[in-house]
Write a protein that holds these residues in place. Sequence first.
Motif, PDB file in Angstrom:
ATOM      1  N   ASN A 552       0.812  -1.216   0.000  1.00  0.00           N
ATOM      2  CA  ASN A 552       0.000   0.000   0.000  1.00  0.00           C
ATOM      3  C   ASN A 552       0.847   1.268   0.000  1.00  0.00           C
ATOM      4  O   ASN A 552       0.702   2.138   0.856  1.00  0.00           O
ATOM      5  N   ASN A 553       1.765   1.325  -0.960  1.00  0.00           N
ATOM      6  CA  ASN A 553       2.557   2.513  -1.216  1.00  0.00           C
ATOM      7  C   ASN A 553       2.509   2.791  -2.716  1.00  0.00           C
ATOM      8  O   ASN A 553       1.589   2.337  -3.419  1.00  0.00           O
ATOM      9  N   ARG A 554       3.490   3.533  -3.225  1.00  0.00           N
ATOM     10  CA  ARG A 554       3.575   3.839  -4.650  1.00  0.00           C
ATOM     11  C   ARG A 554       4.925   3.390  -5.203  1.00  0.00           C
ATOM     12  O   ARG A 554       5.494   4.026  -6.095  1.00  0.00           O
ATOM     13  N   LEU A 555       5.415   2.320  -4.696  1.00  0.00           N
ATOM     14  CA  LEU A 555       6.731   1.828  -5.094  1.00  0.00           C
ATOM     15  C   LEU A 555       6.661   1.181  -6.469  1.00  0.00           C
ATOM     16  O   LEU A 555       5.631   0.664  -6.894  1.00  0.00           O
ATOM     17  N   SER A 556       7.793   1.189  -7.163  1.00  0.00           N
ATOM     18  CA  SER A 556       7.857   0.608  -8.496  1.00  0.00           C
ATOM     19  C   SER A 556       9.239   0.019  -8.709  1.00  0.00           C
ATOM     20  O   SER A 556      10.148   0.185  -7.889  1.00  0.00           O
ATOM     21  N   GLY A 557       9.384  -0.670  -9.848  1.00  0.00           N
ATOM     22  CA  GLY A 557      10.676  -1.235 -10.182  1.00  0.00           C
ATOM     23  C   GLY A 557      10.847  -2.653  -9.677  1.00  0.00           C
ATOM     24  O   GLY A 557       9.932  -3.289  -9.165  1.00  0.00           O
ATOM     25  N   ARG A 558      12.063  -3.134  -9.825  1.00  0.00           N
ATOM     26  CA  ARG A 558      12.384  -4.513  -9.458  1.00  0.00           C
ATOM     27  C   ARG A 558      12.630  -4.637  -7.956  1.00  0.00           C
ATOM     28  O   ARG A 558      13.290  -3.790  -7.342  1.00  0.00           O
ATOM     29  N   ILE A 559      12.095  -5.696  -7.385  1.00  0.00           N
ATOM     30  CA  ILE A 559      12.359  -6.021  -5.984  1.00  0.00           C
ATOM     31  C   ILE A 559      13.780  -6.562  -5.878  1.00  0.00           C
ATOM     32  O   ILE A 559      14.152  -7.476  -6.623  1.00  0.00           O
ATOM     33  N   PRO A 560      14.620  -6.017  -5.004  1.00  0.00           N
ATOM     34  CA  PRO A 560      16.002  -6.503  -4.900  1.00  0.00           C
ATOM     35  C   PRO A 560      16.051  -7.992  -4.587  1.00  0.00           C
ATOM     36  O   PRO A 560      15.169  -8.544  -3.919  1.00  0.00           O
ATOM     37  N   ALA A 561      17.091  -8.630  -5.079  1.00  0.00           N
ATOM     38  CA  ALA A 561      17.293 -10.053  -4.839  1.00  0.00           C
ATOM     39  C   ALA A 561      18.322 -10.238  -3.736  1.00  0.00           C
ATOM     40  O   ALA A 561      19.396  -9.651  -3.759  1.00  0.00           O
ATOM     41  N   GLY A 562      17.970 -11.042  -2.759  1.00  0.00           N
ATOM     42  CA  GLY A 562      18.876 -11.333  -1.653  1.00  0.00           C
ATOM     43  C   GLY A 562      18.513 -12.667  -1.041  1.00  0.00           C
ATOM     44  O   GLY A 562      17.377 -13.135  -1.135  1.00  0.00           O
ATOM     45  N   ASN A 563      19.501 -13.301  -0.398  1.00  0.00           N
ATOM     46  CA  ASN A 563      19.261 -14.620   0.160  1.00  0.00           C
ATOM     47  C   ASN A 563      18.135 -14.605   1.186  1.00  0.00           C
ATOM     48  O   ASN A 563      17.256 -15.476   1.189  1.00  0.00           O
ATOM     49  N   GLN A 564      18.125 -13.598   2.089  1.00  0.00           N
ATOM     50  CA  GLN A 564      17.089 -13.546   3.105  1.00  0.00           C
ATOM     51  C   GLN A 564      15.747 -13.125   2.513  1.00  0.00           C
ATOM     52  O   GLN A 564      14.694 -13.625   2.916  1.00  0.00           O
ATOM     53  N   LEU A 565      15.770 -12.207   1.542  1.00  0.00           N
ATOM     54  CA  LEU A 565      14.525 -11.792   0.901  1.00  0.00           C
ATOM     55  C   LEU A 565      13.866 -12.950   0.167  1.00  0.00           C
ATOM     56  O   LEU A 565      12.639 -12.966  -0.007  1.00  0.00           O
ATOM     57  N   ARG A 566      14.643 -13.929  -0.259  1.00  0.00           N
ATOM     58  CA  ARG A 566      14.083 -15.096  -0.928  1.00  0.00           C
ATOM     59  C   ARG A 566      13.227 -15.942   0.009  1.00  0.00           C
ATOM     60  O   ARG A 566      12.409 -16.741  -0.444  1.00  0.00           O
ATOM     61  N   THR A 567      13.433 -15.787   1.318  1.00  0.00           N
ATOM     62  CA  THR A 567      12.636 -16.550   2.284  1.00  0.00           C
ATOM     63  C   THR A 567      11.285 -15.901   2.554  1.00  0.00           C
ATOM     64  O   THR A 567      10.423 -16.521   3.180  1.00  0.00           O
ATOM     65  N   LEU A 568      11.095 -14.662   2.106  1.00  0.00           N
ATOM     66  CA  LEU A 568       9.829 -13.946   2.310  1.00  0.00           C
ATOM     67  C   LEU A 568       8.966 -14.179   1.085  1.00  0.00           C
ATOM     68  O   LEU A 568       8.984 -13.406   0.123  1.00  0.00           O
ATOM     69  N   VAL A 569       8.185 -15.234   1.108  1.00  0.00           N
ATOM     70  CA  VAL A 569       7.494 -15.705  -0.081  1.00  0.00           C
ATOM     71  C   VAL A 569       6.064 -15.181  -0.203  1.00  0.00           C
ATOM     72  O   VAL A 569       5.399 -15.441  -1.209  1.00  0.00           O
ATOM     73  N   ASP A 570       5.583 -14.448   0.788  1.00  0.00           N
ATOM     74  CA  ASP A 570       4.210 -13.949   0.752  1.00  0.00           C
ATOM     75  C   ASP A 570       4.145 -12.712  -0.156  1.00  0.00           C
ATOM     76  O   ASP A 570       4.717 -11.666   0.175  1.00  0.00           O
ATOM     77  N   PRO A 571       3.441 -12.763  -1.283  1.00  0.00           N
ATOM     78  CA  PRO A 571       3.405 -11.599  -2.192  1.00  0.00           C
ATOM     79  C   PRO A 571       2.639 -10.408  -1.629  1.00  0.00           C
ATOM     80  O   PRO A 571       2.819  -9.281  -2.099  1.00  0.00           O
ATOM     81  N   SER A 572       1.812 -10.624  -0.611  1.00  0.00           N
ATOM     82  CA  SER A 572       1.018  -9.519  -0.068  1.00  0.00           C
ATOM     83  C   SER A 572       1.875  -8.470   0.621  1.00  0.00           C
ATOM     84  O   SER A 572       1.430  -7.333   0.809  1.00  0.00           O
ATOM     85  N   ILE A 573       3.106  -8.803   0.992  1.00  0.00           N
ATOM     86  CA  ILE A 573       3.965  -7.811   1.652  1.00  0.00           C
ATOM     87  C   ILE A 573       4.398  -6.718   0.678  1.00  0.00           C
ATOM     88  O   ILE A 573       4.923  -5.688   1.102  1.00  0.00           O
ATOM     89  N   TYR A 574       4.198  -6.937  -0.648  1.00  0.00           N
ATOM     90  CA  TYR A 574       4.489  -5.919  -1.652  1.00  0.00           C
ATOM     91  C   TYR A 574       3.213  -5.446  -2.359  1.00  0.00           C
ATOM     92  O   TYR A 574       3.286  -4.705  -3.340  1.00  0.00           O
ATOM     93  N   GLY A 575       2.053  -5.867  -1.888  1.00  0.00           N
ATOM     94  CA  GLY A 575       0.808  -5.617  -2.605  1.00  0.00           C
ATOM     95  C   GLY A 575       0.420  -4.149  -2.657  1.00  0.00           C
ATOM     96  O   GLY A 575       0.848  -3.319  -1.854  1.00  0.00           O
ATOM     97  N   ASN A 576      -0.433  -3.824  -3.646  1.00  0.00           N
ATOM     98  CA  ASN A 576      -0.986  -2.482  -3.819  1.00  0.00           C
ATOM     99  C   ASN A 576       0.097  -1.414  -3.960  1.00  0.00           C
ATOM    100  O   ASN A 576       0.086  -0.395  -3.273  1.00  0.00           O
TER     101      ASN A 576
END
Length: 657
Positions: A552-576
């Motif tokens: 629920n922000n106005r972010l855009s672009g590619r989500i950074p790739a990182g080993n720990q970020l790969r464990t956060l698999v819920d897409p709703s944390i980037y939704g809207n």
Amino acid sequence: MTELRVMDLSDNGLEGELGLGSHCCLAQLRKLSALLVADNQLLGGDITPCLRNKSSLIEANVAGNSFSQISAQAICAGGGSSLQHFLASGNRLWNLRDLDFQNCTSLRYIDLAANGVLAGTQEWLGTLPRHLENIYFARNQLHGTLPPQLGEFGKLTVLGLDENRISGQIPQVLGNLTSLTNLNLGHNVLSGTIPPELGSLYQILQLNLSFNHLSGPLPLTFRNLSKLFSLDLSNCSLTGQAYDLLVTTTTDQVTTAVSFPEIEILALSSNGITGTMPTLLCSASFLKILDLSNNALHGDLPNCLWELPSLLLMDLSSNSFSSVAPSSSSSSSASDTLQSLHLANNRFQGNVPSIIRNCYELITLDLGGNNFTGEIPGWIIAESMPKLRFLRLSSNMLSGSIPQQIFQFTQLQLLDLSHNRLTGPIPTDLANFTGMTQPQERGQIVYFFAYSEQLQLVWKNENYVYSKMITFIMGIDLSCNLLSQTIPQGLTSLRGLRYLNLSRNHLSGDIPGGIGNLALLESLDLSWNQLEGEIPPGFAALEALSTLNLSNNRLSGRIPAGNQLRTLVDPSIYGNNLGLCGFPLEECANAAKHNDGKSQDDDNREVLWLCCFVVAGCIFGFWLSWCVLFCNRPWRYALYHCVDNVLHKVASVIPKF
């Protein structure tokens, strides 16, 4: 050194074994009266050879090592009957058959806490001589009920059985142990009511029945325990009026006095105690710890509470108190000693009480969950409370901007201003929180009292009871306010932060690029704002991150790739958001990574090199062809002839049109 009487090697880093099999280097010290090797790293099996055949041995302290075997019968056989004190807590002496001290006719003091002994209470009592005066058997695995035979230990002064699995009711025969000065049955599964016979323990100094399944009314016979300096009945589901327990009325029902005039620790939290706070409690001039949290107390707080001369901690949270002492109070002796104040989750209204400004030694201030209004007072400054580490003003109705004075608390570790009506920007002076710029060292002494103080906060989207006696959590929570403008860059210098929550505000602009500096960050919530731009690449460096919400922000672009970020698999944390792409969302349309892991920049670079090689190849081929034709006359004539034929055919076709 055969004449040696006392050997004290405690609190070192000694390793290895005292005895090798049936041999022990200390076996020849026949005149030894005290062997003290506690708190080392000594290993091994049987400690018996080092203690046997010593008729003069009075005290043996082998606590805090890793000994796994002992024969108590062998130690106390024959000339070993002079042993009076045996301390072996924190070892691995789990076999109850090895711990039969019945032959130890002189034994008075025994400490076998934290050895992992698994046994029934009846069987365990059968290993102990009845003349014992001190028994410590906490943090083992005793189970079953306390048998009536416990009343046969008539000389007992200390009985510590806390943190076991003892069940059933507290036996009435404990009231016969009139020499008891310390009784600790806390953290078991005892049930039923507290027997009034415990009111006959007139010599008792410390009584702890906390964290059991007890019920029923508070035993009024406890008012006879006038020598008590520590009473802990917390988390027992007890009921009754506070006044009935804490105030003693004489037979003429005119003269009254506080029930425990020597009390230093009074903990009655998490019960069903009702009524108002009796003012006579203020006559307990030695009171240091007062914990009445999580009860049903109501009314006003007596002014005299702020005048207790020795008070260190006062926790009255989660009650129904409605008024704090007025700011016009003539004095506040509590300012000389009070280190921790919890008034959260009550019904306090109006402005934050200014009497708190006199508490110079304050380390924790928790006023969350009330109805305080107005602005955060400007007197909350480092000069008034220079030692403040934990400040919680959440879930009130505070308004206005965040005062700059708050950022003068250089030792602050927790700032929770969430769920208020604060407006304006987040001040840029966050770098002044030097207490958050590096991790808190575990075990560092903050308070001068050994009491498990608790603080409740929202940690990883769940209510979390934070005990500062175990570890120190560093965090900032400004969520659910009306804050605006950008996130200050100074936030990225707080390298000790473990959680950060700025959600549900009106923040705009980019996420600070240096957020990757917060290497210890475990929880980050920036959702429900108007943040824009790309997620900084530094996110990939947050290797401790386990909870994230950027929705629920106005972010855009590619989500950074990182080993720990790969464990956060819920897409709703980037939704809207406007146009985020990449794992765990859909892959970016024109910026997909190749299977070999190359980025978009790598792709662009390859295309550029390909174009360069094609152009270079064309130029090289063109000049190579002309050089060949220039040097080879037949080929050149053949080319000319071919061109002439083409031109002739074209010329013959043109007139037809």
